[in-house]
Design a protein around this motif. Sequence first.
Motif, mmCIF file in Angstrom:
data_model
loop_
_atom_site.group_PDB
_atom_site.id
_atom_site.type_symbol
_atom_site.label_atom_id
_atom_site.label_comp_id
_atom_site.label_asym_id
_atom_site.label_seq_id
_atom_site.Cartn_x
_atom_site.Cartn_y
_atom_site.Cartn_z
ATOM 1 N N TYR A 151 62.085 14.104 -5.510
ATOM 2 C CA TYR A 151 62.616 13.709 -4.209
ATOM 3 C C TYR A 151 63.931 12.991 -4.438
ATOM 4 O O TYR A 151 64.044 12.183 -5.360
ATOM 5 N N ILE A 194 63.687 10.890 -7.680
ATOM 6 C CA ILE A 194 62.379 10.369 -8.091
ATOM 7 C C ILE A 194 61.519 11.537 -8.559
ATOM 8 O O ILE A 194 61.392 12.522 -7.835
ATOM 9 N N ALA A 197 58.301 12.628 -8.568
ATOM 10 C CA ALA A 197 56.973 12.342 -8.009
ATOM 11 C C ALA A 197 55.889 13.033 -8.832
ATOM 12 O O ALA A 197 54.807 12.490 -9.024
ATOM 13 N N SER A 237 46.932 4.904 -9.515
ATOM 14 C CA SER A 237 47.539 3.786 -8.794
ATOM 15 C C SER A 237 48.579 4.311 -7.796
ATOM 16 O O SER A 237 48.946 5.484 -7.820
ATOM 17 N N SER A 238 49.056 3.415 -6.957
ATOM 18 C CA SER A 238 50.017 3.776 -5.919
ATOM 19 C C SER A 238 51.272 4.385 -6.539
ATOM 20 O O SER A 238 51.790 3.871 -7.526
ATOM 21 N N GLY A 239 51.731 5.468 -5.982
ATOM 22 C CA GLY A 239 52.989 6.075 -6.416
ATOM 23 C C GLY A 239 52.861 7.084 -7.545
ATOM 24 O O GLY A 239 53.868 7.583 -8.039
ATOM 25 N N CYS A 240 51.626 7.429 -7.934
ATOM 26 C CA CYS A 240 51.484 8.365 -9.066
ATOM 27 C C CYS A 240 51.522 9.825 -8.613
ATOM 28 O O CYS A 240 51.377 10.726 -9.438
ATOM 29 N N GLY A 241 51.726 10.054 -7.313
ATOM 30 C CA GLY A 241 51.945 11.428 -6.859
ATOM 31 C C GLY A 241 50.715 12.116 -6.275
ATOM 32 O O GLY A 241 50.729 13.333 -6.080
ATOM 33 N N LYS A 242 49.675 11.358 -5.944
ATOM 34 C CA LYS A 242 48.435 11.965 -5.426
ATOM 35 C C LYS A 242 48.692 12.690 -4.095
ATOM 36 O O LYS A 242 48.309 13.847 -3.933
ATOM 37 N N THR A 243 49.337 11.966 -3.166
ATOM 38 C CA THR A 243 49.611 12.571 -1.853
ATOM 39 C C THR A 243 50.575 13.743 -2.002
ATOM 40 O O THR A 243 50.420 14.783 -1.359
HETATM 41 N N1 LIG Z 1 59.193 12.333 1.293
HETATM 42 C C1 LIG Z 1 59.534 11.591 0.241
HETATM 43 N N2 LIG Z 1 60.831 11.263 0.013
HETATM 44 C C2 LIG Z 1 61.180 10.545 -1.048
HETATM 45 N N3 LIG Z 1 60.333 10.075 -1.988
HETATM 46 C C3 LIG Z 1 59.028 10.350 -1.809
HETATM 47 C C4 LIG Z 1 58.551 11.120 -0.700
HETATM 48 N N4 LIG Z 1 57.209 11.236 -0.805
HETATM 49 C C5 LIG Z 1 56.862 10.576 -1.917
HETATM 50 N N5 LIG Z 1 57.943 10.050 -2.538
HETATM 51 C C6 LIG Z 1 57.941 9.288 -3.801
HETATM 52 O O1 LIG Z 1 57.165 10.007 -4.729
HETATM 53 C C7 LIG Z 1 56.337 9.143 -5.488
HETATM 54 C C8 LIG Z 1 54.882 9.554 -5.326
HETATM 55 O O2 LIG Z 1 54.478 9.303 -3.996
HETATM 56 P P1 LIG Z 1 53.028 9.667 -3.425
HETATM 57 O O3 LIG Z 1 53.037 9.350 -1.971
HETATM 58 O O4 LIG Z 1 52.670 11.032 -3.820
HETATM 59 O O5 LIG Z 1 52.113 8.629 -4.229
HETATM 60 P P2 LIG Z 1 50.558 8.303 -4.087
HETATM 61 O O6 LIG Z 1 49.949 8.463 -5.423
HETATM 62 O O7 LIG Z 1 49.984 9.081 -2.951
HETATM 63 O O8 LIG Z 1 50.586 6.743 -3.717
HETATM 64 P P3 LIG Z 1 49.627 5.893 -2.747
HETATM 65 O O9 LIG Z 1 48.377 5.644 -3.525
HETATM 66 O O10 LIG Z 1 50.398 4.630 -2.504
HETATM 67 O O11 LIG Z 1 49.403 6.670 -1.477
HETATM 68 C C9 LIG Z 1 56.660 7.740 -5.009
HETATM 69 O O12 LIG Z 1 57.582 7.164 -5.886
HETATM 70 C C10 LIG Z 1 57.266 7.947 -3.649
HETATM 71 O O13 LIG Z 1 58.215 6.938 -3.354
#
Ligand SMILES: Nc1ncnc2c1ncn2[C@@H]1O[C@H](COP(=O)(O)OP(=O)(O)OP(=O)(O)O)[C@@H](O)[C@H]1O
Length: 256
Positions: free
Chosen positions: A12, A19, A21, A40-46
Motif C-alpha cells: 500500500y 507499506i 502489508a 498481532s495488529s498490522g500483520c496483514g490478517k485483514t
Molecule cells: N487501505 C490501506 N491503505 C494503506 N495501508 C493499509 C491499508 N490497509 C492496510 N494497510 C496497512 O497494511 C498493514 C496491514 O494491515 P491489516 O489491516 O491487514 O492488519 P491486521 O493484521 O488486520 O491488523 P488488526 O489486527 O489491527 O486488524 C498495516 O500496516 C496497515 O497500515
Amino acid sequence: MYIHIDHVSKEYKQNDRVIKALKDVSLTIERREFICLLGSSGCGKTTLLNLLAGFEAPSSGRIVIDGTEVKRPSPKYVTIFQNYSLLPWRTVQKNVELGLEAKRLPKKEIHDISSRYLNLVGLENFSKAHPYQLSGGMQQRVAIACALAVDPDIIFMDEPFGALDAFTRTKMQDEIFNIQRGQQKTIVFVTHDIEEAVFLSDRIVIMTPNPGKIKKIIPVNLGDHRSRTNVDFQSIRHRVFAEFEVTENDTTEYYI
Ligand SMILES: Nc1ncnc2c1ncn2[C@@H]1O[C@H](COP(=O)(O)OP(=O)(O)OP(=O)(O)O)[C@@H](O)[C@H]1O
Ligand SMILES: [Mg+2]
C-alpha cells in the motif's frame, strides 16, 4: 487443494512511502477446513482476507479458489465483519432474507430458509425485532444466519467476536464451531485471541508484521469435541504462546 494462495504480496502507498502489508505469502487450504489467521495488529490478517474475498487484488502473486483465480467478490463466498453489517431499517428476518432476495427465489422458500437459519442461531423469537433492539452477541448471530442462509462454500470472518464480552464470545465460539462441523463449511477466521484460535481451528496460521508474513502453521488435532480445560488443549495453547515469546525483528520495512 481448494484455496491456493500463491506467493502473494500486497503493498500500500501511504503518502510517499510503501507499506508491505503482505510479503510472499503462500498457503493452501482444503475444503471444510477451519483456518484461523492469528497475529498481532498490522500483520496483514485483514489484508489477506480482503484478497481472498476478492475485495482487493494482490500486488503480485495470485489466489485460486476451486480452480478459478480470484478477481472479484463471488456470491459463493461471504464475509462477516466485526461490526455485524446489518441493515438497521430491516427486521431480523428481513436482514436474513436480503441475500436470498438477490437469488430471486419464491417468497415462501425465502421465508422458510430464513426461518430455518434463525432457528439454528436461536433467534426464532426475534424475527420481527430490529437490529438496535438486540445485544451485540444476538446481532452477530443474525449476521451468521445471513451468511449461512445463502449457503456459501466459504465464509471469511474478520474478528467477528471482537466486540463481545468474554462469556458471549465463548458461547459464539461453541456455536460457530458446531455450525461449521454440521454444515461442512470452509472457514477462514481472523483473530488475535490465541485461545479462540485453538478452540476453533484445524490449523492455526501464525502471522508476523513488518512485512506481513506467515511465521508458522500449527495443526490442531483436537477432534470435534473440544474442551478448553483439557490437557491437550492447554498444551497446544502453550505451543502457540511460545511462538509469540520469541523476540521478533520489529523494524518496519519501508522504502521510498
Ligand atoms: N487501505 C490501506 N491503505 C494503506 N495501508 C493499509 C491499508 N490497509 C492496510 N494497510 C496497512 O497494511 C498493514 C496491514 O494491515 P491489516 O489491516 O491487514 O492488519 P491486521 O493484521 O488486520 O491488523 P488488526 O489486527 O489491527 O486488524 C498495516 O500496516 C496497515 O497500515
Ligand atoms: Mg484487521
